[in-house]
Design a protein around this motif. Sequence first.
Motif, PDB file in Angstrom:
ATOM      1  N   GLU A   1       0.840  -1.209   0.000  1.00  0.00           N
ATOM      2  CA  GLU A   1       0.000   0.000   0.000  1.00  0.00           C
ATOM      3  C   GLU A   1       0.872   1.254   0.000  1.00  0.00           C
ATOM      4  N   LYS A   2       1.867   1.286   0.856  1.00  0.00           N
ATOM      5  CA  LYS A   2       2.762   2.450   0.964  1.00  0.00           C
ATOM      6  C   LYS A   2       3.442   2.755  -0.374  1.00  0.00           C
ATOM      7  N   GLN A   3       3.791   1.701  -1.104  1.00  0.00           N
ATOM      8  CA  GLN A   3       4.439   1.861  -2.413  1.00  0.00           C
ATOM      9  C   GLN A   3       3.422   2.063  -3.528  1.00  0.00           C
ATOM     10  N   HIS A   4       2.145   2.163  -3.185  1.00  0.00           N
ATOM     11  CA  HIS A   4       1.067   2.358  -4.160  1.00  0.00           C
ATOM     12  C   HIS A   4       1.071   1.283  -5.242  1.00  0.00           C
ATOM     13  N   TYR A   5       1.420   0.064  -4.822  1.00  0.00           N
ATOM     14  CA  TYR A   5       1.424  -1.099  -5.725  1.00  0.00           C
ATOM     15  C   TYR A   5       2.345  -0.885  -6.933  1.00  0.00           C
ATOM     16  N   ARG A   6       3.450  -0.162  -6.717  1.00  0.00           N
ATOM     17  CA  ARG A   6       4.400   0.113  -7.800  1.00  0.00           C
ATOM     18  C   ARG A   6       5.799  -0.295  -7.375  1.00  0.00           C
ATOM     19  N   CYS A   7       6.565  -0.820  -8.321  1.00  0.00           N
ATOM     20  CA  CYS A   7       7.974  -1.125  -8.088  1.00  0.00           C
ATOM     21  C   CYS A   7       8.752   0.193  -8.134  1.00  0.00           C
ATOM     22  N   PRO A   8       9.565   0.493  -7.125  1.00  0.00           N
ATOM     23  CA  PRO A   8      10.305   1.754  -7.131  1.00  0.00           C
ATOM     24  C   PRO A   8      11.404   1.828  -8.183  1.00  0.00           C
ATOM     25  N   TYR A   9      11.745   0.727  -8.805  1.00  0.00           N
ATOM     26  CA  TYR A   9      12.820   0.719  -9.795  1.00  0.00           C
ATOM     27  C   TYR A   9      12.319   0.670 -11.227  1.00  0.00           C
ATOM     28  N   THR A  10      11.146   0.078 -11.451  1.00  0.00           N
ATOM     29  CA  THR A  10      10.626  -0.049 -12.817  1.00  0.00           C
ATOM     30  C   THR A  10       9.293   0.649 -13.006  1.00  0.00           C
ATOM     31  N   ASP A  11       8.649   1.022 -11.939  1.00  0.00           N
ATOM     32  CA  ASP A  11       7.299   1.583 -11.915  1.00  0.00           C
ATOM     33  C   ASP A  11       6.269   0.588 -12.440  1.00  0.00           C
ATOM     34  N   ARG A  12       6.634  -0.673 -12.518  1.00  0.00           N
ATOM     35  CA  ARG A  12       5.668  -1.700 -12.895  1.00  0.00           C
ATOM     36  C   ARG A  12       4.678  -1.898 -11.760  1.00  0.00           C
ATOM     37  N   GLU A  13       3.459  -2.299 -12.115  1.00  0.00           N
ATOM     38  CA  GLU A  13       2.451  -2.575 -11.108  1.00  0.00           C
ATOM     39  C   GLU A  13       2.846  -3.829 -10.324  1.00  0.00           C
ATOM     40  N   LEU A  14       2.714  -3.748  -9.009  1.00  0.00           N
ATOM     41  CA  LEU A  14       3.008  -4.887  -8.153  1.00  0.00           C
ATOM     42  C   LEU A  14       1.718  -5.518  -7.653  1.00  0.00           C
ATOM     43  N   THR A  15       1.729  -6.834  -7.595  1.00  0.00           N
ATOM     44  CA  THR A  15       0.639  -7.594  -6.991  1.00  0.00           C
ATOM     45  C   THR A  15       1.276  -8.552  -5.992  1.00  0.00           C
ATOM     46  N   PRO A  16       0.493  -9.147  -5.122  1.00  0.00           N
ATOM     47  CA  PRO A  16       1.091 -10.102  -4.190  1.00  0.00           C
ATOM     48  C   PRO A  16       1.784 -11.285  -4.872  1.00  0.00           C
ATOM     49  N   THR A  17       1.459 -11.551  -6.126  1.00  0.00           N
ATOM     50  CA  THR A  17       2.052 -12.706  -6.804  1.00  0.00           C
ATOM     51  C   THR A  17       3.236 -12.368  -7.709  1.00  0.00           C
ATOM     52  N   ASN A  18       3.510 -11.089  -7.952  1.00  0.00           N
ATOM     53  CA  ASN A  18       4.608 -10.774  -8.868  1.00  0.00           C
ATOM     54  C   ASN A  18       5.723  -9.964  -8.224  1.00  0.00           C
ATOM     55  N   CYS A  19       5.703  -9.852  -6.896  1.00  0.00           N
ATOM     56  CA  CYS A  19       6.756  -9.056  -6.272  1.00  0.00           C
ATOM     57  C   CYS A  19       7.429  -9.848  -5.148  1.00  0.00           C
ATOM     58  N   ILE A  20       8.607  -9.369  -4.805  1.00  0.00           N
ATOM     59  CA  ILE A  20       9.435 -10.022  -3.792  1.00  0.00           C
ATOM     60  C   ILE A  20       9.973  -8.944  -2.863  1.00  0.00           C
ATOM     61  N   ALA A  21      10.029  -9.239  -1.589  1.00  0.00           N
ATOM     62  CA  ALA A  21      10.629  -8.331  -0.611  1.00  0.00           C
ATOM     63  C   ALA A  21      12.141  -8.510  -0.636  1.00  0.00           C
ATOM     64  N   GLU A  22      12.847  -7.424  -0.781  1.00  0.00           N
ATOM     65  CA  GLU A  22      14.306  -7.439  -0.778  1.00  0.00           C
ATOM     66  C   GLU A  22      14.806  -6.337   0.141  1.00  0.00           C
ATOM     67  N   HIS A  23      16.059  -6.415   0.513  1.00  0.00           N
ATOM     68  CA  HIS A  23      16.673  -5.378   1.342  1.00  0.00           C
ATOM     69  C   HIS A  23      17.127  -4.230   0.439  1.00  0.00           C
ATOM     70  N   ARG A  24      16.750  -3.016   0.818  1.00  0.00           N
ATOM     71  CA  ARG A  24      17.161  -1.831   0.054  1.00  0.00           C
ATOM     72  C   ARG A  24      18.693  -1.773   0.009  1.00  0.00           C
ATOM     73  N   VAL A  25      19.328  -1.894   1.157  1.00  0.00           N
ATOM     74  CA  VAL A  25      20.789  -2.051   1.227  1.00  0.00           C
ATOM     75  C   VAL A  25      21.020  -3.522   1.549  1.00  0.00           C
ATOM     76  N   PRO A  26      21.579  -4.277   0.605  1.00  0.00           N
ATOM     77  CA  PRO A  26      21.757  -5.721   0.819  1.00  0.00           C
ATOM     78  C   PRO A  26      22.507  -6.031   2.111  1.00  0.00           C
ATOM     79  N   LEU A  27      22.136  -7.128   2.737  1.00  0.00           N
ATOM     80  CA  LEU A  27      22.791  -7.535   3.984  1.00  0.00           C
ATOM     81  C   LEU A  27      24.292  -7.690   3.786  1.00  0.00           C
TER      82      LEU A  27
END
Length: 98
Positions: free
Chosen positions: A24-50
Amino acid sequence: MSADGSKPANRYIFRARDFYELLEKQHYRCPYTDRELTPTNCIAEHRVPLRKGGKHEGKNIVLVDHQVAYLKRYMTDEEVKQLVADMMKTLKQKGARK
């Protein structure tokens, strides 16, 4: 894990509630591609990799299009930007040669 095999009490756990709040906070958009995100097409990742010193905490989690996930797993935001800039420069140069 602690010596007895239990998880530390202060360890951050990314839960389903966190996932949907972030979507919701990201307005269902990928911050890198602006593609629409759904629960089935997105993955949670670390902004700064571990492995680059990022922490496993809520403010370091971003939802990305599944095709972007590999980049975010291994690269910082700045490294992704530089990679894309290099790719665009190369593609423009190759296009000009044709």
